[in-house]
Design a protein around this motif. Structure first.
Motif, PDB file in Angstrom:
ATOM      1  N   SER A 175      11.017  51.302  72.399  1.00 41.67           N
ATOM      2  CA  SER A 175      10.689  52.341  71.421  1.00 41.67           C
ATOM      3  C   SER A 175      10.141  51.757  70.125  1.00 41.67           C
ATOM      4  CB  SER A 175      11.930  53.191  71.132  1.00 41.67           C
ATOM      5  OG  SER A 175      12.962  52.388  70.561  1.00 41.67           O
ATOM      6  N   GLY A 176      10.452  50.513  69.827  1.00 40.39           N
ATOM      7  CA  GLY A 176       9.987  49.881  68.591  1.00 40.39           C
ATOM      8  C   GLY A 176       8.691  49.112  68.744  1.00 40.39           C
ATOM      9  N   ILE A 177       8.066  49.181  69.913  1.00 38.46           N
ATOM     10  CA  ILE A 177       6.827  48.437  70.159  1.00 38.46           C
ATOM     11  C   ILE A 177       5.712  49.428  70.485  1.00 38.46           C
ATOM     12  CG2 ILE A 177       5.685  46.713  71.593  1.00 38.46           C
ATOM     13  CD1 ILE A 177       8.385  45.470  72.140  1.00 38.46           C
ATOM     14  N   SER A 178       4.730  49.536  69.589  1.00 39.58           N
ATOM     15  CA  SER A 178       3.561  50.376  69.838  1.00 39.58           C
ATOM     16  C   SER A 178       2.317  49.548  70.131  1.00 39.58           C
ATOM     17  CB  SER A 178       3.279  51.270  68.627  1.00 39.58           C
ATOM     18  OG  SER A 178       3.071  50.479  67.463  1.00 39.58           O
ATOM     19  N   ARG A 179       2.351  48.267  69.709  1.00 40.93           N
ATOM     20  CA  ARG A 179       1.233  47.362  69.944  1.00 40.93           C
ATOM     21  C   ARG A 179       1.776  45.929  69.959  1.00 40.93           C
ATOM     22  NH1 ARG A 179      -3.712  47.139  65.754  1.00 40.93           N
ATOM     23  NH2 ARG A 179      -2.020  46.358  64.442  1.00 40.93           N
ATOM     24  N   TRP A 180       1.213  45.125  70.823  1.00 39.18           N
ATOM     25  CA  TRP A 180       1.653  43.725  70.920  1.00 39.18           C
ATOM     26  C   TRP A 180       0.625  42.852  70.199  1.00 39.18           C
ATOM     27  CZ3 TRP A 180       2.921  40.815  76.125  1.00 39.18           C
ATOM     28  CH2 TRP A 180       3.387  39.525  75.818  1.00 39.18           C
ATOM     29  N   GLU A 181       1.002  42.362  69.024  1.00 32.99           N
ATOM     30  CA  GLU A 181       0.131  41.479  68.256  1.00 32.99           C
ATOM     31  C   GLU A 181       0.465  40.034  68.617  1.00 32.99           C
ATOM     32  OE1 GLU A 181       0.195  42.275  64.118  1.00 32.99           O
ATOM     33  OE2 GLU A 181      -0.357  44.393  64.342  1.00 32.99           O
ATOM     34  N   ASN A 185      13.149  49.546  81.929  1.00 34.29           N
ATOM     35  CA  ASN A 185      12.061  50.519  81.845  1.00 34.29           C
ATOM     36  C   ASN A 185      10.747  49.807  81.538  1.00 34.29           C
ATOM     37  OD1 ASN A 185      14.683  52.062  80.882  1.00 34.29           O
ATOM     38  ND2 ASN A 185      13.270  53.582  81.701  1.00 34.29           N
ATOM     39  N   THR A 186       9.628  50.437  81.860  1.00 36.23           N
ATOM     40  CA  THR A 186       8.308  49.837  81.631  1.00 36.23           C
ATOM     41  C   THR A 186       7.502  50.670  80.636  1.00 36.23           C
ATOM     42  OG1 THR A 186       7.317  51.013  83.503  1.00 36.23           O
ATOM     43  CG2 THR A 186       8.284  48.852  83.942  1.00 36.23           C
ATOM     44  N   LYS A 187       6.507  50.000  80.035  1.00 30.41           N
ATOM     45  CA  LYS A 187       5.656  50.665  79.050  1.00 30.41           C
ATOM     46  C   LYS A 187       4.330  49.912  78.965  1.00 30.41           C
ATOM     47  CE  LYS A 187       5.636  52.182  74.199  1.00 30.41           C
ATOM     48  NZ  LYS A 187       6.434  52.188  72.933  1.00 30.41           N
ATOM     49  N   THR A 188       3.225  50.662  78.835  1.00 34.30           N
ATOM     50  CA  THR A 188       1.905  50.054  78.660  1.00 34.30           C
ATOM     51  C   THR A 188       1.537  50.068  77.182  1.00 34.30           C
ATOM     52  OG1 THR A 188       1.199  50.774  80.865  1.00 34.30           O
ATOM     53  CG2 THR A 188      -0.524  50.160  79.303  1.00 34.30           C
ATOM     54  N   VAL A 189       1.218  48.900  76.619  1.00 38.18           N
ATOM     55  CA  VAL A 189       0.900  48.802  75.189  1.00 38.18           C
ATOM     56  C   VAL A 189      -0.432  48.067  75.028  1.00 38.18           C
ATOM     57  CG1 VAL A 189       3.306  48.826  74.438  1.00 38.18           C
ATOM     58  CG2 VAL A 189       2.207  46.646  74.971  1.00 38.18           C
ATOM     59  N   PRO A 190      -1.193  48.393  73.949  1.00 36.07           N
ATOM     60  CA  PRO A 190      -2.443  47.657  73.693  1.00 36.07           C
ATOM     61  C   PRO A 190      -2.153  46.273  73.118  1.00 36.07           C
ATOM     62  CG  PRO A 190      -2.057  49.288  71.989  1.00 36.07           C
ATOM     63  CD  PRO A 190      -0.988  49.502  73.008  1.00 36.07           C
ATOM     64  N   LEU A 191      -3.060  45.345  73.380  1.00 40.41           N
ATOM     65  CA  LEU A 191      -2.954  43.990  72.846  1.00 40.41           C
ATOM     66  C   LEU A 191      -3.782  43.864  71.574  1.00 40.41           C
ATOM     67  CD1 LEU A 191      -3.316  41.944  76.138  1.00 40.41           C
ATOM     68  CD2 LEU A 191      -1.246  42.121  74.758  1.00 40.41           C
ATOM     69  N   LEU A 250       0.509  34.857  78.167  1.00 36.33           N
ATOM     70  CA  LEU A 250       1.335  35.711  77.314  1.00 36.33           C
ATOM     71  C   LEU A 250       2.819  35.402  77.420  1.00 36.33           C
ATOM     72  CD1 LEU A 250      -0.421  39.169  77.819  1.00 36.33           C
ATOM     73  CD2 LEU A 250      -0.658  37.591  75.897  1.00 36.33           C
ATOM     74  N   THR A 251       3.243  34.745  78.494  1.00 33.36           N
ATOM     75  CA  THR A 251       4.672  34.454  78.627  1.00 33.36           C
ATOM     76  C   THR A 251       5.167  33.525  77.517  1.00 33.36           C
ATOM     77  OG1 THR A 251       4.152  32.628  80.152  1.00 33.36           O
ATOM     78  CG2 THR A 251       4.637  34.778  81.114  1.00 33.36           C
ATOM     79  N   GLU A 252       4.240  32.798  76.861  1.00 33.30           N
ATOM     80  CA  GLU A 252       4.636  31.900  75.778  1.00 33.30           C
ATOM     81  C   GLU A 252       4.865  32.651  74.466  1.00 33.30           C
ATOM     82  OE1 GLU A 252       1.839  28.772  75.371  1.00 33.30           O
ATOM     83  OE2 GLU A 252       1.818  28.271  77.504  1.00 33.30           O
ATOM     84  N   TYR A 253       4.467  33.923  74.402  1.00 27.32           N
ATOM     85  CA  TYR A 253       4.546  34.670  73.140  1.00 27.32           C
ATOM     86  C   TYR A 253       5.260  36.012  73.311  1.00 27.32           C
ATOM     87  CZ  TYR A 253       0.816  31.281  72.335  1.00 27.32           C
ATOM     88  OH  TYR A 253       0.085  30.123  72.257  1.00 27.32           O
ATOM     89  N   LEU A 254       6.170  36.099  74.281  1.00 24.27           N
ATOM     90  CA  LEU A 254       6.872  37.358  74.527  1.00 24.27           C
ATOM     91  C   LEU A 254       7.754  37.745  73.340  1.00 24.27           C
ATOM     92  CD1 LEU A 254       7.971  36.895  78.249  1.00 24.27           C
ATOM     93  CD2 LEU A 254       6.385  38.604  77.389  1.00 24.27           C
ATOM     94  N   PRO A 255       7.703  38.999  72.924  1.00 28.04           N
ATOM     95  CA  PRO A 255       8.626  39.459  71.880  1.00 28.04           C
ATOM     96  C   PRO A 255      10.067  39.410  72.389  1.00 28.04           C
ATOM     97  CG  PRO A 255       6.780  40.989  72.173  1.00 28.04           C
ATOM     98  CD  PRO A 255       6.738  40.032  73.323  1.00 28.04           C
ATOM     99  N   PRO A 256      11.035  39.350  71.498  1.00 27.66           N
ATOM    100  CA  PRO A 256      12.448  39.300  71.918  1.00 27.66           C
ATOM    101  C   PRO A 256      12.826  40.528  72.757  1.00 27.66           C
ATOM    102  CG  PRO A 256      12.233  38.733  69.604  1.00 27.66           C
ATOM    103  CD  PRO A 256      10.889  39.232  70.041  1.00 27.66           C
ATOM    104  N   GLY A 257      13.524  40.292  73.867  1.00 29.56           N
ATOM    105  CA  GLY A 257      14.004  41.379  74.709  1.00 29.56           C
ATOM    106  C   GLY A 257      12.955  42.001  75.605  1.00 29.56           C
ATOM    107  N   VAL A 258      11.793  41.367  75.735  1.00 28.35           N
ATOM    108  CA  VAL A 258      10.692  41.933  76.505  1.00 28.35           C
ATOM    109  C   VAL A 258      10.307  40.967  77.618  1.00 28.35           C
ATOM    110  CG1 VAL A 258       8.247  42.585  76.431  1.00 28.35           C
ATOM    111  CG2 VAL A 258       9.794  43.334  74.634  1.00 28.35           C
TER     112      VAL A 258
END
Length: 413
Positions: free
Chosen positions: A270-276, A230-236, A297-305
């Motif tokens: 569901s646990g990601i509302s913003r990507w810090e 699934n996809t989701k748009t989040v603020p940076l 950003l590929t160097e700082y991807l959160p786990p499972g994303v």
């Protein structure tokens, strides 16, 4: 009766002949000879004669197709089809001309067609190339084609095997540089398995004909497991690490784009509302001017994303700094503290002796004033510490003044 049959016999025979002639003319007109051409591929037979000796062969492109030209009566032609002809090239019997050509033969299932009389071929030989066999291993690269459903993106493409062996003519095998398995993901709603036909490419990206190549252990392509996310748009959110140059502060940190599309499982998203983004991505150590840098950003991807679009993985970050004037108060305080420190370490300046006044002259000298140095001591009470040389000279002058006062006091009395 006999007389009637024989009457005009010649005319009767002539009429019959004319009738037969007319019939033949009509038949020739209605069932005249016609020509028809059938295109057929040539089937090579007894090829094991080559392969059993550790050799392989390949047909020169276009030489294994032939046009079968048939000329016979219309009634026969109309009954013929391409399937009535069998065109072969026997590598055991008809291999010739230094093993570079194989003779072509044709058969017809229709008995009304005589091959030798009615059939001609556009070519008489198939051109072949016989060479050594080769086997090599290649990595399988899975390539996505098609478009995913809205709100979904391909998470992974996993082939059933990542290495495949290919055997065939050495000249073809050596041309292979890339082996791809294109997977059409159009309309796939969930994780599923797709069977893909392997594509072979040379060093220039040209596709290689795999007709004479064999995939060891595989005949019908390769299976690829396609997983959908699934996809989701989040603020940076960007911060920074480090310290700018002296007297500079970070005024602002801006970046474009400000949002990013990510993909993952429903539970992860569901646990990601913003990507810090970690502060280490933007280091401002020692800068004294605007800093512009591109962050991958590929160097700082959160786990499972994963990123929905891998080609849109970079962000332009702009860091603005501002020069700050040092505070004046702090400089004055620093100067005062330095002055105080100097006064503590510098010896006191001796004070000048005071001239005796008339009141002092009129007063009788006390016994204490007769003592040398007493007047100087009283005068020096509030003047601080003096050097030995200055103190001695001052005492001498005080003693002389004291003597004069004593003499005047005696004279008055």
């Amino acid at each position: 009766m006999k007389l009637k049959l024989t009457d005009n016999l010649f005319l009767k025979i002539l009429s019959v002949g004319i009738a037969v002639l007319i019939w033949l003319v009509v038949m020739n007109i209605n069932d005249a000879e016609k020509t028809k051409v059938f295109s057929k591929s040539v089937k090579l037979i007894n090829t094991d004669v080559i392969t059993e000796n550790g050799k392989v062969f390949r047909v020169v492109e276009g030489t294994d197709y032939v046009n079968v030209r048939v000329r016979t009566r219309k009634s026969v032609i109309d009954e013929l089809s391409a399937d009535d002809f069998i065109v072969t090239a026997d590598m055991q019997k008809d291999l010739k001309l230094n093993n570079t050509m194989v003779g072509i033969s044709v058969e017809c299932k229709n008995r009304n067609v005589k091959v030798d009389e009615h059939v001609t071929l556009s070519r008489s030989n198939v051109e072949v190339s016989i060479e050594d066999s080769a086997t090599e291993q290649f990595q399988v690269h899975v390539r996505k084609v098609g478009t995913e459903n809205d709100g979904l993106v391909v998470g992974s493409l996993i082939p059933e095997q990542t290495i495949i062996k290919i055997t065939g003519p050495i000249s073809l095998v050596q041309r292979i540089k890339t082996v791809e398995a294109p997977v059409d993901v159009t309309g796939i709603p969930v994780t599923s398995v797709r069977t893909c036909e392997l594509k072979l490419y040379d060093g220039l990206g040209g596709e290689i004909d795999n007709t004479y190549l064999n995939y060891v252990g595989k005949a019908d392509g390769i299976n690829v497991t396609v997983s959908m996310l699934n996809t989701k748009t989040v603020p940076l959110k960007f911060s920074y690490s480090g310290t700018p140059a002296e007297n500079y502060i970070v005024k602002d940190v801006s970046y474009k784009p400000e949002t990013i599309e990510i993909a993952g499982t429903v539970s992860v998203l569901s646990g990601i509302s913003r990507w810090e983004v970690p502060a280490e991505a933007v280091n401002v150590d020692g800068i004294d001017d605007e800093l512009q840098l591109v962050v991958d950003l590929t160097e700082y991807l959160p786990p499972g994303v994963v990123l929905k679009d891998e080609e849109a993985s970079t962000v332009l970050v702009i860091v603005e700094v501002e020069y700050v004037e040092p505070e004046e108060e702090s400089e004055e305080e620093e100067d005062n503290s330095d002055a105080s420190a100097d006064e503590d370490t510098k010896p006191d300046t001796p004070s000048k002796p005071q001239k005796p006044t008339e009141e002092t002259d009129k007063q009788p000298a006390s016994p204490e004033t007769d003592s040398p140095g007493t007047g100087a001591d009283s005068e020096n009470t509030g003047n601080g510490t003096e050097t030995d040389s200055e103190t001695g000279s001052k005492n001498n002058s005080n003693n002389e003044a004291g003597s004069e006062n004593n003499d005047k006091t005696k004279g008055n009395s």
